[in-house]
Write an enzyme that holds these catalytic residues in place. Structure first.
Site, mmCIF file in Angstrom:
data_model
loop_
_atom_site.group_PDB
_atom_site.id
_atom_site.type_symbol
_atom_site.label_atom_id
_atom_site.label_comp_id
_atom_site.label_asym_id
_atom_site.label_seq_id
_atom_site.Cartn_x
_atom_site.Cartn_y
_atom_site.Cartn_z
ATOM 1 C CE LYS A 262 44.576 0.892 32.579
ATOM 2 N NZ LYS A 262 43.136 0.794 32.286
ATOM 3 N NE ARG A 263 49.090 -4.611 39.913
ATOM 4 C CZ ARG A 263 48.787 -5.292 38.810
ATOM 5 N NH1 ARG A 263 47.540 -5.302 38.380
ATOM 6 N NH2 ARG A 263 49.725 -5.957 38.150
#
Length: 493
Positions: A262-263
């Protein structure tokens, strides 16, 4: 009659939706729709796993719905639509989970655990065990031990008793997969405060919603033995009828062979809409992350995917997310759209950029209708349209030339070309594409001996403000005589 097919997508509303979620949803959708084409009763369910009260947000929930509507994966049953097995948000199904927990406890499939994490870690270190997770200490507590824990004020959580032996299933993607339950410790079903955990809610929802096939990411593979064991217990207490078939889709990898997290900026699905991708482009590319319609073909529609999709064709090996390939696939899908469709889709971006008003005025609508055929084949993303078309709509007082483009092309020689172009066209009787092209061709190429790139590049910058624009002669016709001559004069200072 064939057995109904029921698949589900069950995202958690905890942050920005991930492209891996979209890929999983796409494969579930294609699986269900293909089954329907074969005459089966097939249903695609969208439910929301929002048991994590601290991280779940309404904003994220709405983003999930927004995403599914944008990508065109229309669900048959679930949130916002209802159905026979609702509610479809786990936060609204608490009574069901409590009832199942009570039945599991009554049938001795679960037990209460009073241990702290620190105690579990200390016992594992003392024993030298390499098995991570819970060690079963509270499985068979005596009445005295239990009373002592309660006297300390400890609140127990509920753990499921894993059976001894091994658990094997025929994975729809990977074939036979076996886990020795020695390496699958007893797991918690709810927190000490009674709140249910995903380990309970997901299988219970699958059971009570009669899900027949669970297609999900490889990251959940290790939890499948727990779900299968729990399903056996749910069948024993009358909550489940059948254990669903499981299929685990390959990892989506990012840069450096690391799982796309998700980063990673390329992981955020809705960002592609904001960047001007069309849903057909993104979905086509994501379909290629683990599946192929043919060895020599990369571009296809969702309908074509549905017709060809077979879960057995999914490649279990990790798939790498390649942004350049995604861009190329999106461009190919853009070329499949009609000019009218592209016009419809670029309008929100033109409005947001202030290129046209909202609502669009009659004059701007007419100009846009004439201009779009010039750029439809030149833009690769919807976001490129404002920069490409803005010069046609901007007020002359606000027209600017890109400084970098001016520095490269509006040099002393370039301005000489602009001056010659002005002389060539200012006396034209008819202001048309053909007349403008003939005049500039005769003056700049034939008379001055310039190569077309050197002849028309400076004129393009003077007219559009950029090196990249719609075709020059057509642009000058659309811009009109007065505005075109004004811009040529303006470039000369």
């Amino acid at each position: 009659m064939s057995t109904p097919v029921r698949v589900r997508m069950a995202p958690s509303p905890t942050g920005s939706p991930h492209v891996g979620l979209v890929r999983t949803a796409l494969f579930n959708f294609a699986f269900a729709r293909h089954a329907a084409l074969q005459g089966q009763d097939a249903t695609f369910v969208l439910r929301i796993e929002d048991t994590d009260k601290e991280r779940s947000t309404e904003e994220s929930y709405q983003a999930i719905l927004d995403l599914f509507r944008w990508i065109g994966l229309d669900w048959d049953e679930g949130v916002e639509k209802g159905g026979p097995y609702g509610p479809y948000r786990q936060s609204e199904r608490g009574d069901l989970y409590r009832d199942v927990l009570a039945k599991l406890a009554a049938s001795s499939h679960t037990y209460e655990c009073f241990c702290t994490n620190e105690e579990v870690d200390a016992r594992r270190k003392a024993s030298g065990s390499k098995v991570m997770g819970y060690d079963g200490f509270c499985r068979d507590l005596s009445a005295e031990q239990r009373a002592a824990f309660e006297a300390e004020g400890r609140a127990p959580l509920v753990r499921f008793r894993m059976p001894e032996g091994s658990i094997t299933w025929d994975d729809l993607v990977r074939g036979d997969v076996t886990f020795d339950t020695t390496h699958v410790p007893d797991f918690a079903l709810c927190r000490a405060n009674g709140d249910p955990l995903y380990t309970l809610t997901a299988p219970v929802d699958d059971a009570t919603m009669h899900i027949t096939h669970v297609l999900r990411g490889e990251d959940l593979l290790s939890s499948t033995p727990r779900q299968i064991a729990l399903f056996e217990a749910l069948k024993a207490i009358g909550v489940a009828e059948e254990t669903p078939a499981y299929g685990h889709l390959p990892y989506v990898m990012g840069e450096g062979n690391k799982k796309l997290s998700k980063r990673d900026p390329q992981a955020h699905a809705l960002a592609y809409r904001d960047q001007g991708f069309i849903p057909e482009g993104l979905m086509n590319y994501l379909a290629l992350l683990g599946w192929a319609i043919a060895a020599d073909r990369d571009v296809f529609s969702l309908e074509e995917m549905v017709e060809a999709f077979d879960i057995k064709d999914v490649n279990p090996n990790p798939a790498r997310f390649d942004l350049k390939k995604a861009d190329a696939i999106n461009t190919s899908q853009m070329r499949r759209l009609s000019v009218e469709e592209i016009t419809h889709r670029v309008l929100p971006f033109l409005k947001d950029a202030g290129v046209v008003g909202d609502p669009v005025g009659d004059a701007d609508a007419q100009l846009l209708e004439l201009a779009m055929p010039l750029v439809a084949e030149r833009i690769n993303k919807l976001t490129e349209a404002p920069a490409m078309l803005g010069f046609l709509f901007v007020d002359e007082a606000d027209f600017t030339i890109d400084p970098d483009d001016a520095a490269k092309l509006l040099t002393a020689d370039g301005l000489g070309v602009v001056r010659a172009a002005l002389e060539a066209v200012e006396g034209l009787e008819q202001w048309s594409t053909a007349a403008i092209q003939d005049a500039l061709q005769a003056k700049l190429v034939e008379e001055m001996g310039l190569k077309p790139r050197n002849a028309f590049g400076p004129v393009r910058v003077a007219i559009s403000g950029r090196r990249v624009s719609p075709p020059l002669f057509e642009s000058m016709e659309l811009l009109g005589r007065d505005r075109s001559l004004s811009r040529l004069r303006g470039a000369l200072g």
